[in-house]
Motif scaffolding. Structure first.
Motif, short mmCIF file in Angstrom:
data_model
loop_
_atom_site.label_atom_id
_atom_site.label_comp_id
_atom_site.label_asym_id
_atom_site.label_seq_id
_atom_site.Cartn_x
_atom_site.Cartn_y
_atom_site.Cartn_z
N GLU B 52 -11.73 -4.71 -13.77
CA GLU B 52 -10.10 -5.27 -14.03
C GLU B 52 -9.30 -4.44 -13.24
N MET B 53 -9.22 -2.55 -14.02
CA MET B 53 -8.76 -2.21 -13.09
C MET B 53 -9.03 -1.58 -12.02
N GLY B 54 -10.67 -1.38 -12.23
CA GLY B 54 -11.72 -0.97 -10.97
C GLY B 54 -10.81 -2.46 -10.10
N LEU B 55 -11.36 -2.87 -9.56
CA LEU B 55 -10.65 -3.81 -8.73
C LEU B 55 -9.53 -3.75 -8.30
N ALA B 56 -8.54 -3.77 -9.17
CA ALA B 56 -6.69 -3.55 -8.74
C ALA B 56 -6.68 -2.63 -8.32
N LEU B 57 -7.34 -1.73 -8.41
CA LEU B 57 -7.37 -0.74 -7.68
C LEU B 57 -8.14 -0.63 -6.38
N ILE B 58 -8.45 -1.23 -6.00
CA ILE B 58 -9.13 -1.97 -4.09
C ILE B 58 -8.00 -2.97 -3.69
N THR B 59 -7.78 -3.42 -4.98
CA THR B 59 -6.64 -4.72 -3.75
C THR B 59 -4.90 -3.92 -3.69
N ASP B 60 -5.24 -3.11 -4.45
CA ASP B 60 -3.12 -2.47 -4.63
C ASP B 60 -3.13 -1.15 -4.04
N LEU B 61 -4.59 -0.58 -4.34
CA LEU B 61 -4.12 1.16 -3.12
C LEU B 61 -4.85 0.87 -1.95
N LEU B 62 -6.08 0.59 -2.40
CA LEU B 62 -7.11 0.98 -0.50
C LEU B 62 -6.56 -0.46 0.29
N TYR B 63 -5.90 -1.43 -0.68
CA TYR B 63 -6.28 -2.66 0.46
C TYR B 63 -4.87 -1.82 2.02
N PRO B 64 -4.01 -1.61 0.74
CA PRO B 64 -2.35 -1.50 1.55
C PRO B 64 -2.90 -0.21 2.88
N ARG B 65 -3.39 0.65 1.79
CA ARG B 65 -3.42 1.77 2.71
C ARG B 65 -4.58 0.96 3.95
N MET B 66 -5.22 0.41 3.68
CA MET B 66 -6.33 0.25 5.11
C MET B 66 -5.69 -0.57 6.68
N LYS B 67 -4.40 -1.23 5.53
CA LYS B 67 -3.91 -1.82 6.42
C LYS B 67 -2.85 -1.38 7.30
N HIS B 68 -2.96 -0.07 6.62
CA HIS B 68 -1.63 0.69 7.22
C HIS B 68 -2.30 1.82 8.51
N PHE B 69 -3.50 2.24 7.88
CA PHE B 69 -4.34 3.37 8.53
C PHE B 69 -4.70 2.62 10.07
N LEU B 70 -5.76 1.54 9.32
CA LEU B 70 -6.54 1.00 9.83
C LEU B 70 -6.81 -0.21 10.77
N ILE B 71 -5.89 -0.84 10.39
CA ILE B 71 -5.00 -2.21 10.91
C ILE B 71 -4.07 -2.09 12.19
N GLU B 72 -2.61 -1.57 11.68
CA GLU B 72 -1.62 -1.33 12.88
C GLU B 72 -1.87 -0.49 14.18
N PRO B 73 -2.70 0.77 13.24
CA PRO B 73 -2.30 1.61 15.03
C PRO B 73 -3.37 0.61 15.99
N LEU B 74 -3.99 -0.60 15.84
CA LEU B 74 -4.86 -1.15 16.47
C LEU B 74 -4.29 -2.27 17.05
N SER B 75 -3.44 -2.90 16.27
CA SER B 75 -2.94 -4.47 16.79
C SER B 75 -2.24 -4.24 17.59
N SER B 76 -0.48 -3.09 18.28
CA SER B 76 -0.43 -2.96 19.26
C SER B 76 -1.22 -1.69 19.80
N SER B 77 -2.21 -1.72 20.20
CA SER B 77 -3.10 -1.20 21.12
C SER B 77 -3.05 -2.11 22.82
#
Lengths: 195, 195
Positions: B52-77
């Motif tokens: 459960e901790m491992g999965l929380a790691l993905i949803t709570d840390l990895l996922y938001p970072r992904m959104k910020h560094f990998l998705i946002e830079p592309l959306s307004s391109s």
DNA sequence: CTCATAAGATACTAATTAGTATGTTTTCAA
DNA sequence: TTGAAAACATACTAATTAGTATCTTATGAG
């Protein structure tokens, strides 16, 4: 002195299978032993510890396969683009040694063990290095006989190609064989841009 | 109810650090606890088990970072090729969240956990899927405003790009930052072939 | 054949693992 | 202020781990 060589090989092969699926660290020696007709005494007779077995796995199994499947197809190549594409395509088609779900044994080991253990790092670096060199030399020969553009940097391209392969084995674990197909199509486009 | 949220986050962040370096399976709960001022009671109060901790790691840390560094830079391109190249280049330059030696946390988790645990597989697949989709959409928009060739297949290209990134993170563990440079140069060549 | 050594088997150990049982303290709503 | 629940601490357990100590059996050179 005959049978013992075989048991050593059996241990290595079974270990290779299990480690391919579960990873090195979480494949226990007991896992390996209980999956075959060998006892702990035999294991520690042939290998002084788990690490030595892991390294033997690389030098005795991985390395020869690498030579055969990744180096030889390139050494006698007339058309680098065709040869390199075929090498990668054949790798990705090979369902006897590989399973999309589990990726590539070498790539897996790099991912898991390279940062953790300097001996593993060294052994694996040699494998990656030899493969990269072979691709580089193949491209260089292509430049000489006009199959590859003169402005192409073979070393750079080789690093890029090797990276691509490692990556598609990783992403393939998530998205299955369709990524292999997409990857191969775009990879061909890239290779053609090297003419 | 304030402090507890922080301890939960602290556990996740420290776990993230250790798992990034040692891998999920070989980072023990005791490892995590002894590296910070938290006891087993707190850990198992916040997470019912390690998974459960491992999965929380993905949803709570990895996922938001992904959104910020990998998705946002592309959306307004406006220019897909430039945006995509910059996104990858910035990722590879980022030495605050990444270390060549240890690769990319997400790629590492995919490699290690995806074949082993269906919950991990699902979570990570979502992340990879969202990133791939974002790249695909970016390329599609590029086709519409003439920045991307009409014969280009955005989905294929996206899969190829994501694979390349994952791969260079892997090979980088072996050969260090020079591969990053080689990879980026050839990646630019590839991207330009998409016009 | 025979016996020294190679090859393998069995039974342990000490450390580490995830997880639990049960306790104590802290917080905050009434 | 107070007391019930939330948040955390401590001390355990049972299973698993790599590795060892000590046997027994198989082999093949002389």
């Amino acid at each position: 002195m005959r049978k013992s060589v075989q048991t050593r090989l059996n241990i290595l092969q079974k270990s290779f299978e299990l480690i391919y699926v579960k990873g090195y660290q979480s494949t226990s020696i007991d896992d390996i032993l209980s999956s075959m007709e060998v006892t702990k005494g035999a294991f520690f007779y042939h290998f002084k510890n788990k690490e030595e077995m892991g390294l033997a796995l690389i030098t005795d199994l991985l390395y020869p396969r690498m030579k055969h499947f990744l180096i030889e197809p390139l050494s006698s190549s007339a058309d680098p683009i065709k040869s390199i594409y075929q090498m990668i395509a054949n790798l990705l088609k090979d369902t006897e040694h590989f399973d999309v779900k589990y990726g590539c044994p070498a790539v897996n080991l790099i991912e898991e063990m390279s940062p953790l253990n300097t001996a593993f790092h060294k052994h694996l670096k040699d494998i990656v290095g030899e493969w990269t060199d072979a691709i580089e030399k193949c491209l260089l020969k292509g430049k000489e006989n006009g199959k590859i553009g003169l402005m192409i940097n073979p070393a750079e391209a080789a690093a890029y190609i090797v990276s691509g392969y490692a990556g598609v084995r990783n992403i393939g674990k998530m998205l299955g064989t369709p990524v292999y197909q997409s990857y191969l199509k775009q990879f061909k486009l890239y290779l053609n841009s090297l003419t």
